[in-house]
Design an enzyme around this catalytic site. Structure first.
Site, PDB file in Angstrom:
ATOM      1  N   GLY A  56       4.047   0.649  11.848  1.00 17.53           N
ATOM      2  CA  GLY A  56       4.330  -0.412  12.819  1.00 17.53           C
ATOM      3  C   GLY A  56       5.527  -1.269  12.404  1.00 17.53           C
ATOM      4  N   GLU A  60       1.948   7.390   9.235  1.00 18.91           N
ATOM      5  CA  GLU A  60       0.618   7.418   9.849  1.00 18.91           C
ATOM      6  C   GLU A  60      -0.107   8.738   9.615  1.00 18.91           C
ATOM      7  OE1 GLU A  60       3.328   6.166  11.266  1.00 18.91           O
ATOM      8  OE2 GLU A  60       2.850   4.354  12.415  1.00 18.91           O
ATOM      9  N   ALA A  80       0.736  -1.489  10.506  1.00 22.73           N
ATOM     10  CA  ALA A  80      -0.494  -2.150  10.944  1.00 22.73           C
ATOM     11  C   ALA A  80      -1.360  -2.426   9.729  1.00 22.73           C
ATOM     12  CB  ALA A  80      -1.238  -1.247  11.919  1.00 22.73           C
ATOM     13  N   GLU A  87       8.354   0.504  13.749  1.00 22.99           N
ATOM     14  CA  GLU A  87       8.287   0.381  15.212  1.00 22.99           C
ATOM     15  C   GLU A  87       8.726  -1.009  15.675  1.00 22.99           C
ATOM     16  OE1 GLU A  87       4.269   1.929  15.053  1.00 22.99           O
ATOM     17  OE2 GLU A  87       4.827   3.482  16.498  1.00 22.99           O
TER      18      GLU A  87
HETATM   19  N1  CAA Z   1      -2.129  -2.740   5.584  1.00 21.33           N
HETATM   20  C1  CAA Z   1      -2.873  -3.479   4.768  1.00 21.33           C
HETATM   21  N2  CAA Z   1      -2.568  -3.702   3.490  1.00 21.33           N
HETATM   22  C2  CAA Z   1      -1.465  -3.112   3.008  1.00 21.33           C
HETATM   23  C3  CAA Z   1      -0.624  -2.322   3.811  1.00 21.33           C
HETATM   24  C4  CAA Z   1      -1.005  -2.140   5.161  1.00 21.33           C
HETATM   25  N3  CAA Z   1      -0.242  -1.439   6.018  1.00 21.33           N
HETATM   26  N4  CAA Z   1       0.399  -1.866   3.048  1.00 21.33           N
HETATM   27  C5  CAA Z   1       0.222  -2.372   1.830  1.00 21.33           C
HETATM   28  N5  CAA Z   1      -0.907  -3.126   1.788  1.00 21.33           N
HETATM   29  C6  CAA Z   1      -1.490  -3.821   0.645  1.00 21.33           C
HETATM   30  C7  CAA Z   1      -2.166  -2.855  -0.312  1.00 21.33           C
HETATM   31  O1  CAA Z   1      -3.478  -2.564   0.106  1.00 21.33           O
HETATM   32  C8  CAA Z   1      -2.117  -3.644  -1.594  1.00 21.33           C
HETATM   33  O2  CAA Z   1      -3.119  -4.641  -1.537  1.00 21.33           O
HETATM   34  P1  CAA Z   1      -3.990  -5.012  -2.859  1.00 21.33           P
HETATM   35  O3  CAA Z   1      -2.972  -5.608  -3.800  1.00 21.33           O
HETATM   36  O4  CAA Z   1      -4.989  -5.987  -2.352  1.00 21.33           O
HETATM   37  O5  CAA Z   1      -4.562  -3.731  -3.364  1.00 21.33           O
HETATM   38  C9  CAA Z   1      -0.771  -4.342  -1.513  1.00 21.33           C
HETATM   39  O6  CAA Z   1      -0.444  -4.393  -0.133  1.00 21.33           O
HETATM   40  C10 CAA Z   1       0.325  -3.611  -2.265  1.00 21.33           C
HETATM   41  O7  CAA Z   1       0.300  -2.220  -1.886  1.00 21.33           O
HETATM   42  P2  CAA Z   1       0.448  -1.025  -2.962  1.00 21.33           P
HETATM   43  O8  CAA Z   1      -0.378  -1.337  -4.175  1.00 21.33           O
HETATM   44  O9  CAA Z   1       0.173   0.252  -2.255  1.00 21.33           O
HETATM   45  O10 CAA Z   1       1.997  -1.180  -3.354  1.00 21.33           O
HETATM   46  P3  CAA Z   1       3.081  -0.038  -3.648  1.00 21.33           P
HETATM   47  O11 CAA Z   1       4.294  -0.782  -4.060  1.00 21.33           O
HETATM   48  O12 CAA Z   1       2.525   0.999  -4.564  1.00 21.33           O
HETATM   49  O13 CAA Z   1       3.337   0.682  -2.246  1.00 21.33           O
HETATM   50  C11 CAA Z   1       3.698   0.797   0.152  1.00 21.33           C
HETATM   51  C12 CAA Z   1       3.865  -0.039  -1.152  1.00 21.33           C
HETATM   52  C13 CAA Z   1       4.595   2.016   0.066  1.00 21.33           C
HETATM   53  C14 CAA Z   1       4.140  -0.106   1.291  1.00 21.33           C
HETATM   54  C15 CAA Z   1       2.221   1.240   0.294  1.00 21.33           C
HETATM   55  O14 CAA Z   1       1.391   0.104   0.178  1.00 21.33           O
HETATM   56  C16 CAA Z   1       1.907   1.908   1.625  1.00 21.33           C
HETATM   57  O15 CAA Z   1       2.155   3.085   1.767  1.00 21.33           O
HETATM   58  N6  CAA Z   1       1.320   1.133   2.577  1.00 21.33           N
HETATM   59  C17 CAA Z   1       0.732   1.647   3.804  1.00 21.33           C
HETATM   60  C18 CAA Z   1       1.801   2.106   4.781  1.00 21.33           C
HETATM   61  C19 CAA Z   1       1.170   2.701   5.997  1.00 21.33           C
HETATM   62  O16 CAA Z   1       0.397   3.636   5.980  1.00 21.33           O
HETATM   63  N7  CAA Z   1       1.570   2.145   7.153  1.00 21.33           N
HETATM   64  C20 CAA Z   1       1.159   2.651   8.451  1.00 21.33           C
HETATM   65  C21 CAA Z   1       0.000   1.888   8.959  1.00 21.33           C
HETATM   66  S1  CAA Z   1      -0.565   2.494  10.528  1.00 21.33           S
HETATM   67  C22 CAA Z   1       0.463   1.771  11.650  1.00 21.33           C
HETATM   68  O17 CAA Z   1       1.364   1.052  11.306  1.00 21.33           O
HETATM   69  C23 CAA Z   1       0.190   2.093  13.128  1.00 21.33           C
HETATM   70  C24 CAA Z   1       0.700   1.085  14.098  1.00 21.33           C
HETATM   71  O18 CAA Z   1       1.174  -0.010  13.826  1.00 21.33           O
HETATM   72  C25 CAA Z   1       0.597   1.397  15.529  1.00 21.33           C
END
Ligand code: CAA
Length: 257
Positions: free
Chosen positions: A108, A131, A65, A111
């Site tokens: 997500g 999450e 998400a 998922e």
């Molecule tokens: N939402 C919004 N932006 C995201 C994102 C997300 N889920 N995942 C990555 N991005 C963005 C980052 O903010 C970053 O943006 P900026 O360049 O503007 O700063 C860009 O994408 C690159 O991310 P990283 O700098 O973190 O890149 P990385 O290569 O070091 O890591 C990653 C990649 C492992 C995917 C890491 O970004 C990460 O852990 N992302 C979040 C994953 C997460 O927590 N997902 C669960 C969300 S909750 C959910 O999904 C619930 C649901 O649907 C019901």
């Protein structure tokens, strides 16, 4: 004109939907999910399409998400947004859905892959439910679908401690159909979809329905349901054609009737 959130392409009888928010790691905004669902529903109604592939890019399937948008939301806004319900929409698609996953499939994103019927993983794929790092739990099916696929113990580790699975581990634990080279993952997923799309359409549709029923019912109810669908196929022209072609030692010509 702004970029579509989902890029589409039709290859033979296969519709390919590519998530297209590369700068946000294909974070699944409600707008993207709505666009994806609209594309899949249109293909589901289109006789020229026999199966569909959902994919991202070589680095990321989807990182979950949109955390930026979600960080501002309260419970009522989340409830009213209908975001999670959009995932339910995938279960209304009657034709086979294949997730072609390269790179991250997190939150997500995983998922979304789990809501598909099959998963083809590139060697660089990583699956996880991170999450817990955000102080929440999966909300779009992760706890339920992973528990049914992987069992309780590994699912607990993924949900409670962000255990991530590499593609080879995911294959070992039965989470994906196959692991293929990253360079060819999409072609391999499309080839699988083409092969299924070339089969008897009604048998494919009812086969999908029957297998999915296993996750919703007792064994006895599932067996009854399967039997009714099995009998139903004897009312189709494709059953007559399939058996005749077998006996005449020729390829069948499916009509979807
Ligand atoms: N939402 C919004 N932006 C995201 C994102 C997300 N889920 N995942 C990555 N991005 C963005 C980052 O903010 C970053 O943006 P900026 O360049 O503007 O700063 C860009 O994408 C690159 O991310 P990283 O700098 O973190 O890149 P990385 O290569 O070091 O890591 C990653 C990649 C492992 C995917 C890491 O970004 C990460 O852990 N992302 C979040 C994953 C997460 O927590 N997902 C669960 C969300 S909750 C959910 O999904 C619930 C649901 O649907 C019901």
């Amino acid at each position: 004109m702004s970029e579509p959130l989902v890029r589409t392409e039709v290859r033979g009888r296969v519709g390919v939907a590519r998530l297209n928010r590369p700068r946000a790691y294909n974070a699944l905004s409600p707008e993207l999910m709505r666009e994806l669902l609209a594309v899949l529903r249109a293909w589901d109604q289109d006789d020229a399409i026999g199966a569909m592939v959902i994919t991202g890019n070589e680095k990321v399937f989807a990182a979950g998400a949109d955390v930026k948008a979600m960080s501002q939301a309260d419970a009522v806004e989340m409830l009213r947004s209908g975001y999670i319900e959009l995932f339910d929409g995938l279960s209304t698609i009657r034709k086979p859905l294949i997730a072609a996953v390269a790179g991250w499939a997190l939150g997500g994103g995983l998922e979304l892959a789990l809501a598909c019927d099959m998963i083809v993983a590139a060697e660089n794929a990583v699956f996880g439910q991170p999450e817990i790092n955000l102080g929440i739990i999966p909300g779009a099916g992760g706890t339920q679908r992973l528990a049914r696929t992987l069992g309780k113990y590994l699912t607990m580790e993924m949900v409670l401690n962000d255990r991530r699975l590499r593609a080879d581990e995911a294959a070992r634990f039965g989470l994906v159909n196959r692991v293929v080279p990253t360079e060819t993952y999409l072609d391999e997923a499309i080839a699988l979809a083409q092969a299924i799309a070339a089969r008897a359409p009604l048998a494919v549709r009812l086969g999908k329905e029957a297998v999915n029923f296993a996750f919703e019912s007792t064994l006895q109810a599932g067996l009854q349901h399967e039997r009714r669908l099995f009998y139903l196929l004897f009312a189709t022209e494709d059953q007559t054609e399939g058996m005749r072609a077998f006996l005449e030692k020729r390829e069948p010509h499916w009509q979807g009737r």
